[in-house]
Enzyme design. Structure first.
Site, PDB file in Angstrom:
ATOM      1  N   ASP A  29       0.897  -1.271  -0.054  1.00  0.00           N
ATOM      2  CA  ASP A  29      -0.016   0.011   0.142  1.00  0.00           C
ATOM      3  C   ASP A  29       0.952   1.326   0.031  1.00  0.00           C
ATOM      4  O   ASP A  29       1.895   1.303   0.512  1.00  0.00           O
ATOM      5  CB  ASP A  29      -0.858   0.107   1.051  1.00  0.00           C
ATOM      6  CG  ASP A  29      -2.045  -0.831   1.212  1.00  0.00           C
ATOM      7  OD1 ASP A  29      -2.018  -1.858   0.292  1.00  0.00           O
ATOM      8  OD2 ASP A  29      -2.627  -0.756   2.231  1.00  0.00           O
ATOM      9  N   ASP A  30       0.207   2.322  -0.206  1.00  0.00           N
ATOM     10  CA  ASP A  30       0.717   3.676  -0.247  1.00  0.00           C
ATOM     11  C   ASP A  30       1.655   4.122  -1.174  1.00  0.00           C
ATOM     12  O   ASP A  30       2.340   5.325  -0.991  1.00  0.00           O
ATOM     13  CB  ASP A  30       1.244   3.859   1.256  1.00  0.00           C
ATOM     14  CG  ASP A  30       0.210   3.444   2.386  1.00  0.00           C
ATOM     15  OD1 ASP A  30      -1.095   3.431   1.997  1.00  0.00           O
ATOM     16  OD2 ASP A  30       0.460   3.824   3.609  1.00  0.00           O
ATOM     17  N   HIS A  80      -6.149   2.802  -3.811  1.00  0.00           N
ATOM     18  CA  HIS A  80      -6.085   2.869  -2.283  1.00  0.00           C
ATOM     19  C   HIS A  80      -6.772   4.241  -2.011  1.00  0.00           C
ATOM     20  O   HIS A  80      -7.693   4.145  -1.372  1.00  0.00           O
ATOM     21  CB  HIS A  80      -4.662   3.064  -1.694  1.00  0.00           C
ATOM     22  CG  HIS A  80      -4.510   2.885  -0.150  1.00  0.00           C
ATOM     23  ND1 HIS A  80      -5.233   1.924   0.264  1.00  0.00           N
ATOM     24  CD2 HIS A  80      -3.518   3.401   0.600  1.00  0.00           C
ATOM     25  CE1 HIS A  80      -4.857   2.011   1.696  1.00  0.00           C
ATOM     26  NE2 HIS A  80      -3.819   2.912   1.887  1.00  0.00           N
ATOM     27  N   HIS A  84      -4.801   9.429   0.594  1.00  0.00           N
ATOM     28  CA  HIS A  84      -4.835   8.952   1.763  1.00  0.00           C
ATOM     29  C   HIS A  84      -5.657   9.529   2.719  1.00  0.00           C
ATOM     30  O   HIS A  84      -5.106   9.619   3.860  1.00  0.00           O
ATOM     31  CB  HIS A  84      -3.529   8.486   2.242  1.00  0.00           C
ATOM     32  CG  HIS A  84      -3.290   7.359   2.971  1.00  0.00           C
ATOM     33  ND1 HIS A  84      -3.670   7.081   4.361  1.00  0.00           N
ATOM     34  CD2 HIS A  84      -2.731   5.981   2.616  1.00  0.00           C
ATOM     35  CE1 HIS A  84      -3.537   5.806   4.583  1.00  0.00           C
ATOM     36  NE2 HIS A  84      -2.989   5.077   3.499  1.00  0.00           N
ATOM     37  N   TYR A 121      -6.649   3.065   6.090  1.00  0.00           N
ATOM     38  CA  TYR A 121      -6.626   2.432   7.127  1.00  0.00           C
ATOM     39  C   TYR A 121      -7.410   1.243   7.633  1.00  0.00           C
ATOM     40  O   TYR A 121      -7.924   0.961   8.609  1.00  0.00           O
ATOM     41  CB  TYR A 121      -7.070   3.812   8.116  1.00  0.00           C
ATOM     42  CG  TYR A 121      -6.659   5.014   7.918  1.00  0.00           C
ATOM     43  CD1 TYR A 121      -5.148   5.247   8.581  1.00  0.00           C
ATOM     44  CD2 TYR A 121      -6.926   6.102   7.069  1.00  0.00           C
ATOM     45  CE1 TYR A 121      -4.508   6.316   8.202  1.00  0.00           C
ATOM     46  CE2 TYR A 121      -6.287   7.173   6.885  1.00  0.00           C
ATOM     47  CZ  TYR A 121      -5.152   7.414   7.636  1.00  0.00           C
ATOM     48  OH  TYR A 121      -4.383   8.345   7.214  1.00  0.00           O
ATOM     49  N   HIS A 171       3.812  -2.211   2.898  1.00  0.00           N
ATOM     50  CA  HIS A 171       4.000  -0.920   2.320  1.00  0.00           C
ATOM     51  C   HIS A 171       5.227  -0.957   1.786  1.00  0.00           C
ATOM     52  O   HIS A 171       6.232  -0.985   2.355  1.00  0.00           O
ATOM     53  CB  HIS A 171       3.810   0.182   3.558  1.00  0.00           C
ATOM     54  CG  HIS A 171       2.492   0.115   4.469  1.00  0.00           C
ATOM     55  ND1 HIS A 171       2.357  -0.786   5.259  1.00  0.00           N
ATOM     56  CD2 HIS A 171       1.372   0.909   4.113  1.00  0.00           C
ATOM     57  CE1 HIS A 171       0.790  -0.615   5.738  1.00  0.00           C
ATOM     58  NE2 HIS A 171       0.480   0.276   5.132  1.00  0.00           N
TER      59      HIS A 171
HETATM   60 NI    NI Z   1      -2.557   3.088   3.425  1.00  0.00          NI
END
Ligand code: NI
Length: 224
Positions: A29-30, A80, A84, A121, A171
């Site tokens: 992720d991210d 995602h 964020h 999250y 991540h």
């Molecule tokens: Ni995230």
């Protein structure tokens, strides 16, 4: 139609997936991260395995070459969010920007569309699920890599807990996570796990994912 410029040559070695053998999905992720995503892709390619990247539109629009590389090398891209934010507290307009603004970045960079999303999250509620026209993908193994920032801790977290059908949360924005993959990938292969994308995992477990439904794992008895 926008003309697609592919910055990497197509590199899809044939990966055979045996539906009767254990399999898990590594998910990152991210990102994408200019610093760490390429190293993770190199390791995945070296072992001829696949993973899933849930990306941020705000980063992806700056790193279109990384998005193209992810897709061209046979991995899966999911949404995602754009930048964020928690998705459960947004107006419809803001939610659709987070989802489809990111989808537009993916389409512009890769010529393909994301089929899955992961809520930021892991926050989900009935309202978000109802409004999200994608399957919502959570996880069954949380490596806590963002907290430990330690390759050995990431390795131990995965190898001590991993089960057939797990979706593993990582991540690709941490050097420690990229470092951990040097040992995690061969160790999972040694234990007999196949490393597949989320969509491949669902497909080989007989699940047709539905928009607005939440999934966190696909164990062998997943099929309805
Ligand atoms: Ni995230």
């Amino acid at each position: 139609m926008k003309t697609q410029i592919r910055k990497y040559s197509i590199h899809k070695e044939v990966r055979e997936i045996d539906p009767n053998k254990p399999m898990v999905a590594l998910t990152f992720d991210d990102g994408p991260s200019r610093l760490y995503t390429p190293a993770i892709l190199d390791l995945l390619n070296e072992h001829n395995v696949a993973a899933t990247f849930f990306i941020l539109g705000s980063l992806g629009e700056n790193y279109e070459d990384l998005l193209a590389r992810i897709v061209n090398e046979g991995h899966e891209i999911g949404i995602h969010s754009f930048n964020h934010v928690p998705l459960t507290e947004l107006t419809n307009q803001d939610l659709y920007f987070q989802l489809f603004g990111t989808q537009e970045v993916i389409e512009n960079a890769t010529g393909t569309s994301a089929k899955i999303m992961r809520p930021t999250y892991g926050f989900v509620n009935a309202d978000l699920a109802e409004k999200t026209p994608f399957p919502l993908i959570l996880w069954s193994l949380d490596t806590m890599d963002w907290e430990s920032r330690n390759p050995n801790a990431v390795y131990t977290s995965i190898l001590s807990q991993v089960k057939d059908g797990d979706i593993i949360l990582l991540h690709d924005i941490f050097g420690s996570t990229a470092d951990a993959m040097k040992d995690v990938i061969p160790a999972l292969l040694d234990k007999g796990f196949q490393l597949v994308t989320v969509s491949e995992l669902a497909q080989h477990r007989g699940v047709a994912m539905e928009n607005g439904k939440i999934y966190s794992r696909f164990p062998p008895d997943s099929a309805p």
